[in-house]
Motif scaffolding. Structure first.
Motif, short mmCIF file in Angstrom:
data_model
loop_
_atom_site.label_atom_id
_atom_site.label_comp_id
_atom_site.label_asym_id
_atom_site.label_seq_id
_atom_site.Cartn_x
_atom_site.Cartn_y
_atom_site.Cartn_z
N GLY A 1 16.22 -68.43 -97.85
CA GLY A 1 17.58 -68.05 -97.56
C GLY A 1 18.60 -68.82 -98.37
O GLY A 1 19.58 -68.25 -98.87
N ALA A 2 18.40 -70.13 -98.49
CA ALA A 2 19.34 -70.94 -99.27
C ALA A 2 19.38 -70.49 -100.72
O ALA A 2 20.45 -70.40 -101.33
CB ALA A 2 18.96 -72.41 -99.17
N GLU A 3 18.21 -70.21 -101.29
CA GLU A 3 18.16 -69.74 -102.68
C GLU A 3 18.87 -68.40 -102.82
O GLU A 3 19.57 -68.15 -103.81
CB GLU A 3 16.70 -69.62 -103.13
CG GLU A 3 16.53 -69.32 -104.60
CD GLU A 3 15.07 -69.15 -105.02
OE1 GLU A 3 14.84 -68.77 -106.18
OE2 GLU A 3 14.17 -69.39 -104.18
N ALA A 4 18.72 -67.55 -101.81
CA ALA A 4 19.40 -66.26 -101.86
C ALA A 4 20.91 -66.41 -101.77
O ALA A 4 21.66 -65.72 -102.47
CB ALA A 4 18.88 -65.36 -100.73
N ALA B 1 29.32 -72.81 -89.95
CA ALA B 1 28.39 -72.02 -90.78
C ALA B 1 27.14 -72.83 -91.11
O ALA B 1 27.18 -74.06 -91.23
CB ALA B 1 29.07 -71.61 -92.07
N PHE B 2 26.03 -72.13 -91.25
CA PHE B 2 24.84 -72.71 -91.88
C PHE B 2 24.37 -71.74 -92.94
O PHE B 2 24.05 -70.59 -92.65
CB PHE B 2 23.70 -72.96 -90.88
CG PHE B 2 22.51 -73.60 -91.54
CD1 PHE B 2 22.41 -74.97 -91.64
CD2 PHE B 2 21.49 -72.82 -92.09
CE1 PHE B 2 21.32 -75.58 -92.27
CE2 PHE B 2 20.41 -73.41 -92.73
CZ PHE B 2 20.33 -74.79 -92.81
N HIS B 3 24.32 -72.24 -94.19
CA HIS B 3 23.88 -71.40 -95.31
C HIS B 3 22.75 -72.04 -96.11
O HIS B 3 22.30 -71.45 -97.09
CB HIS B 3 25.05 -71.08 -96.23
CG HIS B 3 26.14 -70.30 -95.55
ND1 HIS B 3 25.93 -69.04 -95.01
CD2 HIS B 3 27.45 -70.61 -95.30
CE1 HIS B 3 27.07 -68.60 -94.48
NE2 HIS B 3 28.00 -69.52 -94.64
N GLY B 4 22.29 -73.24 -95.75
CA GLY B 4 21.17 -73.85 -96.44
C GLY B 4 21.39 -75.33 -96.70
O GLY B 4 22.39 -75.93 -96.29
N ARG B 5 20.41 -75.92 -97.43
CA ARG B 5 20.40 -77.37 -97.67
C ARG B 5 20.32 -77.72 -99.14
O ARG B 5 20.09 -78.87 -99.48
CB ARG B 5 19.19 -77.99 -96.96
CG ARG B 5 19.06 -77.71 -95.48
CD ARG B 5 17.72 -78.25 -95.00
NE ARG B 5 17.39 -77.88 -93.64
CZ ARG B 5 17.23 -78.75 -92.65
NH1 ARG B 5 17.38 -80.03 -92.86
NH2 ARG B 5 16.90 -78.33 -91.44
N THR B 6 20.47 -76.76 -100.03
CA THR B 6 20.44 -77.04 -101.47
C THR B 6 21.79 -77.60 -101.91
O THR B 6 22.73 -77.72 -101.11
CB THR B 6 20.11 -75.77 -102.26
OG1 THR B 6 21.09 -74.77 -101.92
CG2 THR B 6 18.72 -75.26 -101.92
N ALA B 7 21.91 -77.94 -103.18
CA ALA B 7 23.12 -78.62 -103.66
C ALA B 7 24.39 -77.81 -103.37
O ALA B 7 25.38 -78.36 -102.90
CB ALA B 7 23.00 -78.90 -105.15
#
Length: 419
Positions: free
Chosen positions: A108-111, A134-140
């Motif tokens: 999901g984060a990559e998307a 919001a939560f959209h991921g843990r990447t940079a």
């Protein structure tokens, strides 16, 4: 056996990964067995990855059949039909009338990151607007888009040109009008709307506390995006793939997005996520600008083909609606009897209990007590005080009723222990 795995985890696995005491040996349907043979009802679903239950027969067969042909090709080296087939099915299930195309990735984060890339390429603008809780991921990039501090503390500097505004939260006094005023203020003091590439919103905020976005808020955002040439990105990673009854939660809100991000249940238990959107923005990126070695892995695509067929079936929609109605009725009854509970909320079968106190203590006590009784539960929310319910939508009525009985018992135990 569990003790051995737990000891090895402490020795060899990074401390930064938060893990429970559950050591899984096998799973089927709505049930999980640990390494010592104890059985649990699963109301966590791998955080919404098992809307069809653990190991659905057709999904498992499709994975086996694909494994006998090839495991990996890399779509950028050799095209394969399962990837194209998933993109076709996503287009058929698009929540609107636009012609669409898709990109397949691993998570999901990559998307989400790719949705932002696509929006920037399509608009020529840099800024991104996200919302409280919001939560959209843990990447940079997605750390900057995510609200909760625990996911980004110590990892800065965060990506620039990400701007946060309020989202409606009626239980805590934030109205649609308040949220829209916050967006208006952002455009007056921080970033001009003609610099904004996209607005990214979960139709039901997941990690933020299972807070459904009001239809009038989503409709107003669509109008603002249209007025200013901003792309509307619908984050359905947790709320999608049938979780709310419809394939996509935004179908219940009557708004067509520009880009839709899916994941979790999409791969049937294997890593797969997607960005689907209108042809014009999806084709705005130059060849080679999107991709990844394992994105759209053939095994995951084979699984997703079956998952999407199941989600589109009328009987699945009927079952999901039934599960949502059963759970809502029981949760309302539980809330009336349990003083810890402040609100029951959600959309369809994506439901949660928010506990009155904005601290994690009672929710943690509830999930711990439930675990001891044989029920897997997850908490969420900015303050960790929300109990979210994500049982497989294929669970039997008996399994659902039993799990809800255990939930009420756990709430009672938590109330006694935290009084």
């Amino acid at each position: 056996m569990s003790d051995q795995v737990l000891a090895a985890r402490d020795r060899y696995v990074s401390r930064g990964i938060s893990t429970p005491q559950l050591v899984v040996d096998r799973a089927q349907g709505a049930r999980v067995w640990d390494a010592d043979g104890r059985e649990y009802l699963d109301f966590g679903g791998g955080i919404a990855c098992q809307n069809l239950g653990h190991r659905p027969d057709r999904v498992v067969r499709a994975i086996h059949e694909q494994a006998d042909r090839y495991l990996h090709q890399c779509f950028m080296v050799g095209m394969y039909e399962p990837y194209v087939d998933v993109c076709r099915r996503l287009s058929e299930l698009w929540p609107g009338n636009a012609e669409t195309k898709s990109l397949l990735v691993n998570s999901g984060a990559e998307a989400i990151e790719n949705a932002v890339k696509i929006a920037r390429a399509a608009t020529g603008r840099p800024a991104v607007v996200v919302f409280d809780r919001a939560f959209h991921g843990r990447t940079a990039l997605t750390m900057a888009m995510t609200s909760k501090l625990v996911y980004k503390r110590g990892f800065g500097p965060l990506a620039p040109d990400v701007h946060r505004v309020p989202a409606p939260y009626p239980y805590r006094g934030v109205s649609t009008e308040d949220a829209l005023h916050g967006l208006e203020l952002l455009f007056k003091q921080d970033v001009a709307p003609d610099s904004v590439a996209c607005l990214v919103l979960e139709p039901v905020q997941g990690e933020g506390g299972f807070i459904p976005m009001p239809a009038d808020f989503v409709e107003a955002l669509r109008g603002i995006c249209d007025e200013h040439g901003i792309l509307y990105v619908d984050d359905e990673v947790q709320s999608g793939c049938g979780r709310t009854g419809t394939v996509w939660a935004i179908e219940r809100l009557g708004v067509e997005p520009d880009l839709l991000v899916s994941g979790k249940t999409l791969g049937g238990g294997l890593p797969l996520a997607a960005v689907t959107g209108r042809v014009e923005p999806m084709d705005a990126v130059h060849p080679g600008g999107l991709g990844g070695t394992f994105g759209g892995n053939p095994l995951a695509c084979a699984a997703a083909t079956v998952v999407l067929e199941e989600l589109a079936a009328p009987e699945f929609r009927e079952r999901a609606e039934h599960v949502g109605a059963l759970m809502r009725r029981r949760l309302d009854e539980i809330a009336g009897r349990q003083p810890l509970v402040g609100e029951v909320r959600g959309l369809g079968a994506m439901l949660a209990l928010e506990l009155r106190e904005q601290t994690p203590a009672a929710a943690a006590a509830t999930t711990a007590a439930a675990f001891q009784k044989g029920l897997i539960l997850l908490s969420c929310g900015l303050y960790g005080n929300v109990i979210r319910l994500l049982p497989p939508l294929t669970a039997t009525d008996e399994e659902l009723e039993r799990g809800l009985d255990l939930l009420e018992e756990a709430l009672g135990d938590a109330g006694a222990s935290t009084a």
